[in-house]
Design a protein around this motif. Structure first.
Motif, PDB file in Angstrom:
ATOM      1  N   MET A  40       4.569  -0.005  16.550  1.00  0.00           N
ATOM      2  CA  MET A  40       3.235  -0.992  16.257  1.00  0.00           C
ATOM      3  C   MET A  40       2.974   0.311  14.535  1.00  0.00           C
ATOM      4  N   THR A  41       2.553  -0.440  13.254  1.00  0.00           N
ATOM      5  CA  THR A  41       2.569   0.366  12.741  1.00  0.00           C
ATOM      6  C   THR A  41       0.870   0.050  12.314  1.00  0.00           C
ATOM      7  N   LYS A  42       0.272  -0.346  13.360  1.00  0.00           N
ATOM      8  CA  LYS A  42      -1.663  -0.020  13.296  1.00  0.00           C
ATOM      9  C   LYS A  42      -2.105   0.111  14.467  1.00  0.00           C
ATOM     10  N   GLU A  43      -2.580   1.400  14.838  1.00  0.00           N
ATOM     11  CA  GLU A  43      -3.392   2.246  16.242  1.00  0.00           C
ATOM     12  C   GLU A  43      -3.211   1.448  16.626  1.00  0.00           C
ATOM     13  N   SER A 493      -5.044   5.390  -2.476  1.00  0.00           N
ATOM     14  CA  SER A 493      -6.189   5.494  -3.729  1.00  0.00           C
ATOM     15  C   SER A 493      -7.094   6.604  -4.235  1.00  0.00           C
ATOM     16  N   ALA A 494      -6.405   6.885  -3.858  1.00  0.00           N
ATOM     17  CA  ALA A 494      -5.883   8.768  -4.688  1.00  0.00           C
ATOM     18  C   ALA A 494      -4.772   9.116  -5.942  1.00  0.00           C
ATOM     19  N   GLY A 495      -3.631   7.857  -5.280  1.00  0.00           N
ATOM     20  CA  GLY A 495      -2.736   7.608  -5.911  1.00  0.00           C
ATOM     21  C   GLY A 495      -1.783   9.128  -5.088  1.00  0.00           C
ATOM     22  N   VAL A 496      -1.720   9.912  -3.888  1.00  0.00           N
ATOM     23  CA  VAL A 496      -1.087  11.171  -3.570  1.00  0.00           C
ATOM     24  C   VAL A 496       0.314  10.871  -2.440  1.00  0.00           C
ATOM     25  N   CYS A 497       0.889  11.417  -2.978  1.00  0.00           N
ATOM     26  CA  CYS A 497       2.587  10.554  -1.956  1.00  0.00           C
ATOM     27  C   CYS A 497       2.522  11.377  -0.673  1.00  0.00           C
ATOM     28  N   LEU A 498       2.809  10.864   0.492  1.00  0.00           N
ATOM     29  CA  LEU A 498       3.678  11.429   1.683  1.00  0.00           C
ATOM     30  C   LEU A 498       4.640  11.608   1.189  1.00  0.00           C
ATOM     31  N   GLU A 499       5.078  12.695   1.812  1.00  0.00           N
ATOM     32  CA  GLU A 499       6.117  13.431   2.400  1.00  0.00           C
ATOM     33  C   GLU A 499       6.823  12.965   4.104  1.00  0.00           C
ATOM     34  N   MET A 516       4.709   2.582   8.141  1.00  0.00           N
ATOM     35  CA  MET A 516       3.158   2.689   8.288  1.00  0.00           C
ATOM     36  C   MET A 516       2.923   2.064   7.058  1.00  0.00           C
ATOM     37  N   ALA A 517       3.899   3.898   5.827  1.00  0.00           N
ATOM     38  CA  ALA A 517       2.879   3.501   4.977  1.00  0.00           C
ATOM     39  C   ALA A 517       3.463   2.724   3.612  1.00  0.00           C
ATOM     40  N   LYS A 518       4.193   2.487   4.278  1.00  0.00           N
ATOM     41  CA  LYS A 518       5.042   1.192   3.289  1.00  0.00           C
ATOM     42  C   LYS A 518       3.575   0.246   3.251  1.00  0.00           C
ATOM     43  N   GLU A 519       3.492  -0.116   4.723  1.00  0.00           N
ATOM     44  CA  GLU A 519       2.310  -1.359   4.649  1.00  0.00           C
ATOM     45  C   GLU A 519       1.087  -1.185   3.750  1.00  0.00           C
ATOM     46  N   ILE A 520       0.748  -0.135   4.140  1.00  0.00           N
ATOM     47  CA  ILE A 520      -0.265   0.546   3.196  1.00  0.00           C
ATOM     48  C   ILE A 520      -0.310   0.736   1.953  1.00  0.00           C
ATOM     49  N   GLY A 521       0.947   1.322   1.423  1.00  0.00           N
ATOM     50  CA  GLY A 521       1.694   0.900   0.240  1.00  0.00           C
ATOM     51  C   GLY A 521       1.109   2.343  -0.378  1.00  0.00           C
ATOM     52  N   VAL A 522       1.521   3.301   0.424  1.00  0.00           N
ATOM     53  CA  VAL A 522       1.606   4.809  -0.176  1.00  0.00           C
ATOM     54  C   VAL A 522       2.723   4.850  -0.569  1.00  0.00           C
ATOM     55  N   LYS A 523       3.666   5.650  -1.451  1.00  0.00           N
ATOM     56  CA  LYS A 523       4.558   6.362  -1.820  1.00  0.00           C
ATOM     57  C   LYS A 523       4.974   7.285  -1.049  1.00  0.00           C
ATOM     58  N   ILE A 524       6.608   7.544  -0.610  1.00  0.00           N
ATOM     59  CA  ILE A 524       6.980   8.277   0.056  1.00  0.00           C
ATOM     60  C   ILE A 524       7.477   9.486  -0.829  1.00  0.00           C
ATOM     61  N   ALA A 525       7.963  10.454  -0.086  1.00  0.00           N
ATOM     62  CA  ALA A 525       8.494  11.594  -1.738  1.00  0.00           C
ATOM     63  C   ALA A 525       9.343  12.314  -0.320  1.00  0.00           C
ATOM     64  N   ILE A 526      10.582  11.741  -0.358  1.00  0.00           N
ATOM     65  CA  ILE A 526      11.595  12.517   0.357  1.00  0.00           C
ATOM     66  C   ILE A 526      12.383  13.529   0.295  1.00  0.00           C
ATOM     67  N   ARG A 548      15.494   4.224   8.792  1.00  0.00           N
ATOM     68  CA  ARG A 548      14.803   3.650   9.347  1.00  0.00           C
ATOM     69  C   ARG A 548      13.247   2.852   9.604  1.00  0.00           C
ATOM     70  N   GLY A 549      12.667   3.228   7.980  1.00  0.00           N
ATOM     71  CA  GLY A 549      11.038   2.417   7.824  1.00  0.00           C
ATOM     72  C   GLY A 549      11.064   2.134   6.797  1.00  0.00           C
ATOM     73  N   TRP A 550      12.589   0.822   6.930  1.00  0.00           N
ATOM     74  CA  TRP A 550      12.115  -0.222   6.083  1.00  0.00           C
ATOM     75  C   TRP A 550      12.281  -0.127   4.411  1.00  0.00           C
ATOM     76  N   LEU A 551      11.961   1.226   4.145  1.00  0.00           N
ATOM     77  CA  LEU A 551      11.882   1.113   2.932  1.00  0.00           C
ATOM     78  C   LEU A 551      12.558   1.113   2.296  1.00  0.00           C
ATOM     79  N   GLU A 552      12.444   0.603   0.901  1.00  0.00           N
ATOM     80  CA  GLU A 552      13.074   0.287  -0.337  1.00  0.00           C
ATOM     81  C   GLU A 552      12.818   1.085  -1.762  1.00  0.00           C
ATOM     82  N   LYS A 553      13.888   1.316  -2.263  1.00  0.00           N
ATOM     83  CA  LYS A 553      13.864   2.246  -3.300  1.00  0.00           C
ATOM     84  C   LYS A 553      12.464   2.940  -4.172  1.00  0.00           C
ATOM     85  N   GLU A 554      11.512   1.122  -4.755  1.00  0.00           N
ATOM     86  CA  GLU A 554      10.414   0.971  -5.712  1.00  0.00           C
ATOM     87  C   GLU A 554       9.822   1.999  -3.890  1.00  0.00           C
TER      88      GLU A 554
END
Length: 571
Positions: A40-43, A493-499, A516-526, A548-554
Motif C-alpha cells: 500500500m502507498t498509504k499508511e 511543498s518545498a520543491g525538494v526531490c527525493l533520491e 508513494m512519491a509519485k502519488e504525492i507528487g514529489v520528484k525523484i532523482a535516480i 517497479r515503482g510505476w515512475l514515468e519520465k516526467e
DNA sequence: GCCGTTTTCGGCCCGACTGTTTTCAGTCG
C-alpha cells in the motif's frame, strides 16, 4: 506509530505458524492480506480514517479486527498464542532446503526434534531413516541442506546477481546456439533482492541445452536434472534453475516463469473466466485440445484482453486492472536519463578523479554530471573542508575546459546533523550548483525525532535532493524509523526531490516508496552514488526499481535536459 | 480466512522433480 510493514510482518508470521500446524488455506489468506498491506502507498493509520480496512483486498472481517489490534497495541494476541503451541525452532527448520512444514511437523511429533541443531544431530545419528517415508538419502539431503543454510547469507542483491546470471545465460546461449533464452523470475522483474537465478530456454534440442548448462565452468554441483528442468549450484553458492520448453511454447513459459506468483494467479483466474486454462505450456481451451495462445508473451496477454506489460510491473499491485482499463503507465527508460547527480571523487572517498568521471559520463551520452563529495562532518570518508570544497570548484573549471559537451555541476553530499541543520553554512551552500542532504549518523532516534530532523533539513532553502531517504542497507540494516508520508508532503511543498539511490545495498527509495512519491507528487532523482567508474552502470538498476515503482519520465528529475535542469535549480 | 454476476458455501494455480515408494506425498517455484 505502527507502520504497514510491521503489520505485514506479524501477518506473515501468523501465516508461517498456521502452515506449520498443517492448517489449509488460512496461511495463504494471511499472506495475501500481508502482501497487499505491504504494497500500500498509504499508511494504514491514515488510510483507516477515510476508508474501511475491509476495502483492502484480502482483508475481511477477521483480519481487519486483527489489524486494528496491531495498530492499537503493536502486538497481536493471536500470534502470541500460536507461538506457544509450537517450538519457535520449527520455523528455522523450514528454512532448511528440502524441509517444508509437513516434514518439520512430522519430525517434531515423531522424534521431538524442535530446532535445526537437534535435526542435525538426529540425521547424523541416523535416527531419521527409521521413520516411514524417510530413508538414507533423506538424512543425507537434510545434512546437505543444513550445511547450505549455514553457508547461505540471505538473498542476493540485484546489482550483483544480475551480471552473474547474464554470464550463465550468455554461456548457454552460445554453447547451445540458442536464440530463445531469457532470465526469468524475480531477476527479470528486477526485484532489489533475488533468491535464486531462473533461466528459461526455448529449444527443440533439450539435451544440448541441458548439457551446456551443467557444463558451465562455475558449476559446483548439479542439484537436479530431469527431462525439462535442471538445477545447479555455482561455486559461490548461487542456485541457478533452468527450464527448457519447446520453441512453440516459449512465450507462455516465459510469462509463467517471470511471475510473480500472484500476478500469474490473477491471470489464470482471468483465463478461467473465459473458460480457458493457463499454464506454462500455453493458454488452452478447457479440454486442452485447442491452443489459444502461446508463442509469445504478447499473444498470451492479448488473448486475455490485456496489453503486454513490462516484467517490473508484474507484482499484482494493480497492473492487471490498469491494463484492462488502459491506464498502464508509460514507464521511464534508461535512455531517458540525462545525467548522474551523485558521485564521489578522489577528493573524498571515491577512487576516480572528476575528469575520469566526466569522460565516462560523456561516453554514456549524459548532458551533465553532479559532483557530490562528502562534507566535513563525515570524517571516515575524508569529508571536504570548506577550503577543499572550493578546490573542487576550481577542478571543475579545469575539467570543463577539456571535456566539452558535458556540464559539470558542483554540489556536495552534506551531512544532515542531529538537529536537522546542514554541515556547511549557508554562504558556502550558496556557491554550489545544488545540494544533496544525507543522514549517515545517529540512526537510532525515534520516529518523531528523525522525522523532525529530516523536515528541518527539507526546510533549508539550499537543499535540492534528500539522499537515500530511509537509510536502509539491504541484508544489513533496517530503514531508520521515519514518517515518509510527512517527509514527502514537506518535500513536495518545498520543491525538494527525493533520491532513488541505485547503489545495490541501498536501492533507497524502494519500489513501493517510489510509487508513494509519485502519488504525492514529489520528484525523484535516480542517482548511482558511484565511488568508481564501473558503478555508474548501477543506473540501470535504479531505473529498473523506478519502473517497479510505476515512475514515468516526467516523475524523475534527471530526465530533464541540461537547460531544464538549470532552470529547475535556479527556481 | 477470503471471496462472489455459475455467490453466502465451497472453492482456493499448477506442474516438475525427488525419494521412497508401487501410486504418491512433499517441496519448490
Amino acid at each position: 506509530m505502527v507502520h504497514n510493514i510491521d503489520v505485514a510482518k506479524i501477518l506473515y508470521e501468523v501465516a508461517d505458524l498456521l502452515e506449520l500446524q498443517g492448517v489449509g488455506f488460512k496461511p495463504n489468506a494471511y499472506r495475501n492480506a500481508a502482501r497487499n498491506i505491504e504494497s500500500m502507498t498509504k499508511e494504514l493509520d491514515e488510510y483507516r480514517k477515510t476508508n474501511n480496512l475491509r476495502d483492502i483486498p484480502g482483508v475481511g472481517e477477521a483480519i481487519a479486527k486483527k489489524v486494528e489490534e496491531i495498530l492499537a497495541t503493536g502486538r497481536l494476541h493471536y500470534l502470541d498464542e500460536l507461538k506457544q503451541q509450537l517450538p519457535a525452532g520449527l520455523l528455522q527448520m523450514v528454512e532448511v532446503p528440502e524441509i517444508g512444514p509437513k516434514t518439520a511437523l512430522h519430525l517434531y511429533k515423531e522424534l521431538k526434534i524442535t530446532d535445526v541443531q537437534e535435526l542435525k544431530v538426529a540425521a547424523e545419528h541416523h535416527r531419521i531413516r527409521s521413520l516411514k517415508g524417510f530413508g538414507e538419502r533423506s538424512e543425507e539431503r537434510i545434512l546437505h541442506g543444513i550445511s547450505l543454510l549455514e553457508k547461505r547469507s540471505g538473498r542476493m542483491l540485484l546489482g550483483y546477481a544480475y551480471p552473474v546470471a547474464e554470464r550463465v545465460r550468455e554461456y548457454v546461449a552460445e554453447h547451445a546456439q540458442l536464440k530463445l533464452i531469457s532470465l526469468g523470475g524475480s531477476l527479470r522483474r528486477m526485484k532489489d533482492t533475488i533468491g535464486d537465478i531462473d533461466i528459461l530456454a526455448g529449444s527443440n534440442d533439450v539435451k544440448k541445452v541441458m548439457d551446456s548448462f551443467t557444463s558451465y565452468p562455475e558449476v559446483d554441483e548439479v542439484v537436479e536434472r530431469g527431462p525439462t528442468k535442471a538445477v545447479v549450484r555455482l561455486k559461490d553458492g548461487t542456485q541457478v534453475d533452468l527450464r527448457v520448453v519447446e520453441e512453440e511454447a516459449y512465450g507462455a513459459a516465459l510469462q509463467y516463469f517471470t511471475g510473480s506468483k500472484d500476478h500469474n494467479i490473477k491471470l489464470r483466474s482471468l483465463a478461467i473466466d473465459k473458460g480457458w486454462k493457463l499454464n506454462e505450456y500455453g493458454l488452452f481451451k478447457k479440454d486442452l485440445t485447442e491452443v489459444v495462445a502461446r508463442r509469445t508473451e504478447e499473444d498470451i496477454y492479448k488473448a486475455l484482453g490485456l496489453k503486454i506489460m513490462p516484467p517490473e510491473l508484474r507484482e499484482d499491485r494493480g497492473e492487471i486492472e490498469a491494463s484492462l482499463n488502459g491506464t498502464l503507465p508509460n514507464l521511464i527508460e534508461l535512455n531517458d536519463i540525462k545525467g548522474d547527480l551523485h558521485v564521489h571523487t578522489v577528493a573524498s572517498d571515491g577512487n576516480a578523479t572528476m575528469e575520469e568521471f566526466a569522460w565516462a559520463c560523456k561516453k554514456k551520452g549524459y548532458e551533465y554530471l553532479g559532483i557530490t563529495d562528502h562534507s566535513y562532518g563525515l570524517r571516515v570518508t575524508d569529508g571536504l573542508s570548506v577550503e577543499r570544497l572550493r578546490g573542487n570548484i576550481d577542478i571543475a573549471h579545469n575539467v570543463a575546459k577539456r571535456v566539452d559537451g558535458l556540464k559539470i555541476l558542483i554540489g556536495a553530499e552534506v551531512e544532515i546533523l542531529e538537529d536537522g541543520s546542514l554541515d556547511y553554512p549557508g554562504d558556502v551552500l550558496r556557491e554550489l550548483d545544488f545540494v544533496i542532504g544525507a543522514i549517515h549518523s545517529k540512526f537510532n532516534m525515534d520516529s518523531d525525532a528523525m522525522t523532525k530532523r529530516v523536515l528541518t533539513a527539507i526546510s533549508n532553502e539550499f537543499l535540492t535532493i534528500l539522499a537515500h531517504p530511509t537509510g536502509r542497507k539491504l541484508e544489513q540494516r533496517e530503514p531508520y524509523p521515519i514518517d515518509l508520508e510527512k517527509v514527502m508532503l514537506a518535500a513536495k511543498s518545498a520543491g525538494v526531490c527525493l533520491e532513488l539511490n541505485a547503489f545495490p545495498e541501498r536501492m533507497d527509495l524502494n519500489d513501493v516508496n517510489c510509487r508513494m512519491a509519485k502519488e504525492i507528487g514529489v520528484k525523484i532523482a535516480i542517482d548511482t552514488d558511484s565511488h568508481s567508474i564501473p558503478q555508474l552502470d548501477y543506473m540501470f538498476f535504479g531505473v529498473a526499481t523506478a519502473r517497479r515503482g510505476w515512475l514515468e519520465k516526467e516523475d524523475v528529475l534527471n530526465t530533464l535536459s541540461l537547460k531544464e535542469l538549470v532552470s529547475f535549480l535556479s527556481a
